[in-house]
Structure formats: structure tokens, C-alpha cells
Scaffold this motif. Structure first.
Motif, PDB file in Angstrom:
ATOM      1  N   ILE A 172       0.744  -1.518   0.109  1.00  0.00           N
ATOM      2  CA  ILE A 172       0.108   0.011   0.065  1.00  0.00           C
ATOM      3  C   ILE A 172       1.078   1.242  -0.192  1.00  0.00           C
ATOM      4  O   ILE A 172       1.695   1.516   0.946  1.00  0.00           O
ATOM      5  N   LEU A 173       0.788   2.115  -1.055  1.00  0.00           N
ATOM      6  CA  LEU A 173       1.420   3.377  -1.019  1.00  0.00           C
ATOM      7  C   LEU A 173       0.439   4.508  -0.848  1.00  0.00           C
ATOM      8  O   LEU A 173      -0.337   4.831  -1.618  1.00  0.00           O
ATOM      9  N   ALA A 174       0.414   4.974   0.496  1.00  0.00           N
ATOM     10  CA  ALA A 174      -0.521   5.875   0.953  1.00  0.00           C
ATOM     11  C   ALA A 174      -0.074   7.305   0.477  1.00  0.00           C
ATOM     12  O   ALA A 174      -0.915   8.250   0.700  1.00  0.00           O
ATOM     13  N   ASP A 175       1.353   7.688   0.405  1.00  0.00           N
ATOM     14  CA  ASP A 175       2.038   8.834   0.085  1.00  0.00           C
ATOM     15  C   ASP A 175       2.566   8.794  -1.303  1.00  0.00           C
ATOM     16  O   ASP A 175       3.922   8.970  -1.236  1.00  0.00           O
ATOM     17  N   CYS A 176       1.804   8.663  -2.300  1.00  0.00           N
ATOM     18  CA  CYS A 176       2.365   8.632  -3.735  1.00  0.00           C
ATOM     19  C   CYS A 176       1.656   9.383  -4.633  1.00  0.00           C
ATOM     20  O   CYS A 176       0.574   9.277  -5.200  1.00  0.00           O
ATOM     21  N   HIS A 177       1.855  10.577  -4.809  1.00  0.00           N
ATOM     22  CA  HIS A 177       1.494  11.561  -5.647  1.00  0.00           C
ATOM     23  C   HIS A 177       2.055  12.204  -6.658  1.00  0.00           C
ATOM     24  O   HIS A 177       3.540  11.937  -6.859  1.00  0.00           O
ATOM     25  N   ASP A 178       1.578  12.738  -7.837  1.00  0.00           N
ATOM     26  CA  ASP A 178       2.108  13.752  -8.696  1.00  0.00           C
ATOM     27  C   ASP A 178       3.167  12.731  -9.481  1.00  0.00           C
ATOM     28  O   ASP A 178       2.692  11.594 -10.158  1.00  0.00           O
ATOM     29  N   ASN A 179       4.320  13.236  -9.721  1.00  0.00           N
ATOM     30  CA  ASN A 179       5.126  12.528 -10.430  1.00  0.00           C
ATOM     31  C   ASN A 179       5.729  11.025  -9.840  1.00  0.00           C
ATOM     32  O   ASN A 179       6.045  10.087 -10.437  1.00  0.00           O
ATOM     33  N   ASP A 180       5.603  10.994  -8.390  1.00  0.00           N
ATOM     34  CA  ASP A 180       5.882   9.613  -7.872  1.00  0.00           C
ATOM     35  C   ASP A 180       4.982   8.670  -8.371  1.00  0.00           C
ATOM     36  O   ASP A 180       5.091   7.460  -8.749  1.00  0.00           O
ATOM     37  N   PHE A 181       3.560   9.131  -8.521  1.00  0.00           N
ATOM     38  CA  PHE A 181       2.653   8.115  -8.860  1.00  0.00           C
ATOM     39  C   PHE A 181       2.833   7.899 -10.516  1.00  0.00           C
ATOM     40  O   PHE A 181       2.944   6.529 -10.832  1.00  0.00           O
ATOM     41  N   PHE A 182       3.389   8.748 -11.415  1.00  0.00           N
ATOM     42  CA  PHE A 182       3.465   8.490 -12.641  1.00  0.00           C
ATOM     43  C   PHE A 182       4.950   7.722 -12.886  1.00  0.00           C
ATOM     44  O   PHE A 182       4.958   6.835 -13.740  1.00  0.00           O
TER      45      PHE A 182
END
Length: 334
Positions: free
Chosen positions: A219-229
Motif C-alpha cells: 500500500i502506497l499511501a503517500d504517492c502523488h504527482d510524478n511519484d505516481f507516474f
């Protein structure tokens, strides 16, 4: 003083936003992008209160200066909805034309849900909103029947998204599967089904709370913006388990998967048929362990996998780019 047109958004779009360019070209008018970021606050109670406060404060600023505006396009639906709420509550005249770009409504059975329904009816029937744009054909009649308003008030356009592959390039698969998103997700089904598999699965969601997870699920709860991509660029395929079969949801992740040439497996829903040509561009499955296993097995065929990946990228470029969406919305605004 001439009146201006404004696009209300809740995230930090780029300065050279393709949607903005398309809107201006299609309408022949100048549009100002009003950025009021609120979509990052989905965690604790305080964060939610801040987000809800913005939903009311941003429209209040527009309402105060309403005579300065010609048209308001609300990409964040609550900015447009609550603006119409203020107009109706105070019987405001000489108001800008409002188009709500991303209308989604899910009835709730609780007391709070009943209050919310009355609130939404008060807005939808106000007459202050010209169009409610929905992202699936099936929603038009359902919303028209629910709110008892003409179906013509609801317009279907496909969602579009800015191409991120230049900023975060696609790459070869790390042989893990990815699920992402908050709205209308059935992660309980996915976790239960995946716990019996060997493949690795990553779930990106900042509101998901599980007591325990199998070793093959992260589970990746803090993965946003370019980290997500970056995670999207590396995964083998994307799984989208949807809970309610009638609620419009999942389109964004589906389009992002297509953008990165990642086959998408999505459970049955009224909205997905407008985005997924099952078997050729993605796979629509019944929400069963058997169907999920069959989809994963199908994608293990290397030739089929490559053909679907290429077809998804073509579909994104031709139909689901943010420029294509902006062009369609611009024609609507005219």
C-alpha cells in the motif's frame, strides 16, 4: 469593463495547459485559469475540513464579483455547484453562465445523505447552471430522472488528460501490477482476490486503511504527482476494481494507463464501456476471482500484451488527450 471567462480548477495545472489552449481556440475567447488547489486534502479530519472550506470560499469570491464574469467553467464540480447555490440563495441577477465540468452524484441513505440530496436538488434545479458535463452516456438519463430535470441539461463528453510521458517517460515493466484511486473502489475485493496470487500488487491510495496485507501487496499511501507516474510507468498492467456499478468512476486511471501503454483490467460498470473496448483496448471483467485470474493469464501472452499496449496509446492520442477534451468542451461553451 469587459467581462472575463474563467476556468476553476482544484489542482496545479501547467502554465501551458493544453486544455486551456484548446478552450481558447475552440471558443475564440480569452479564458483565465483560476487555480484553487484542494484535491490534496483527503487524509484526516482537519484536512477534509480545509478541503470543504475551500469548496465554499472559492465560489464566494466569484459570487462577490459576479458582474465581472461572463462564463464560469468549473472543473472542480463543487466550485460551480456552490456558486449556483449562492446565486439561488440570494436571488442574484445578471450572473455568469455556469458549466459544471465533472458532475458526479452518489445518493447516500443516511440522515446526512438525505440532507446532501436536498442540498444538491436545490442547486441542480436552480436554473443557474447551463450544463452538467458527465463522463459517461449512461449518467444523463439517470441524473435527469433522479433530479426531475430535462435530460438535455446533462451532456456527455469523454474525459481527457495531459500527456505526462515526456516528463516521466514510460519504461519496461518491473513485473508488478498497479491499482490506484479513491473514488468508488472495491479494494476489499482486490486484496482478498490478490492474496491468493503470487504476483506483486501495489495499491496507491491515501485513504485506504487495512489491518493487514499479504506479503505480495504493498500500500502506497503517500504517492502523488510524478511519484505516481513513475510507478505507473514501471508497472505491467493496471487493475481498477469498482464498487458501485452505476457511479461514474475509474476513467482517469484508465486513461492514464492508456497514456503509458499499460493494459487496464476494470470490473464491470455502466461507465467503462465508453472508454474500454474490451479485448482490444483493455479488459472489462466480472468482479470475480475467476475473471481476474483469466485476465492476468491473457496478459501473459507477450504478443497480445504488446498489441493491446500499442492500441491503448493510439486510443489515448486520438480520443482521450486533454486537448481533445478541451476542444469538445469549447464547442459546448459556444
Amino acid at each position: 469593463m469587459s467581462k472575463e471567462n474563467v476556468i476553476l480548477i482544484d489542482y496545479d495545472a501547467p502554465d501551458d495547459w493544453e486544455f486551456h489552449k484548446a478552450i481558447e481556440k475552440a471558443t475564440g475567447d480569452k479564458w483565465r485559469v483560476y487555480k484553487a488547489v484542494s484535491n490534496e486534502n483527503h487524509g484526516g479530519v482537519l484536512q477534509k475540513l480545509i478541503r470543504y472550506a475551500k469548496y465554499f470560499l472559492v465560489p464566494m469570491k466569484i459570487a462577490k464579483d459576479h458582474k465581472n464574469y461572463n462564463k464560469v467553467l468549473a472543473w472542480q464540480q463543487f466550485y460551480g455547484l456552490i456558486l449556483a447555490f449562492y446565486f439561488r440563495m440570494f436571488h442574484v441577477q445578471d450572473v455568469p453562465e455556469i458549466v459544471v465540468l465533472t458532475f458526479i452524484y452518489k445518493p447516500k441513505k443516511s440522515f446526512v445523505g438525505k440532507v446532501y440530496d436536498k442540498f444538491m436538488r436545490y442547486i441542480v434545479t436552480s436554473g443557474y447552471i447551463r450544463y452538467f458535463v458527465v463522463f459517461s452516456e449512461s449518467e444523463k438519463k439517470r441524473y435527469a430522472d433522479h433530479f426531475d430535470v430535462p435530460e438535455a441539461r446533462f451532456v456527455f463528453e469523454t474525459l481527457g488528460y495531459e500527456d505526462k510521458t515526456q516528463e516521466v517517460p514510460t519504461c519496461s515493466s518491473d513485473n508488478f501490477y498497479l491499482a490506484a484511486g479513491r473514488s468508488n473502489r472495491d479494494y476489499k475485493f482486490l486484496v482478498d482476490a490478490w492474496s491468493k496470487r503470487k504476483e506483486h500488487l501495489k495499491i496507491i491510495c491515501d485513504t485506504l486503511s487495512l489491518k493487514s496485507t499479504p506479503d505480495n501487496i504493498e500500500i502506497l499511501a503517500d504517492c502523488h504527482d510524478n511519484d505516481f507516474f513513475r510507478e505507473l510507468a514501471k508497472c505491467k498492467a493496471v487493475i481498477v476494481p469498482l464498487e458501485d456499478t452505476h457511479i461514474s468512476s475509474g476513467q482517469l486511471v484508465i486513461i492514464q494507463a492508456m497514456m503509458y501503454e499499460k493494459p487496464v483490467v476494470v470490473t464491470e460498470n455502466d461507465t467503462v464501456k465508453d472508454y474500454v473496448d474490451t479485448g482490444r483496448i483493455g479488459l472489462v471483467i466480472k468482479k470475480t476471482e475467476e475473471d481476474l485470474s483469466a485476465a492476468i493469464a491473457a496478459l501473459s501472452n507477450e504478443t497480445y500484451y504488446k498489441e493491446m499496449s500499442a492500441a491503448e496509446r493510439r486510443q489515448y492520442e486520438n480520443k482521450f488527450s486533454v486537448y481533445a477534451m478541451g476542444t469538445a468542451i469549447g464547442k459546448l461553451l459556444n
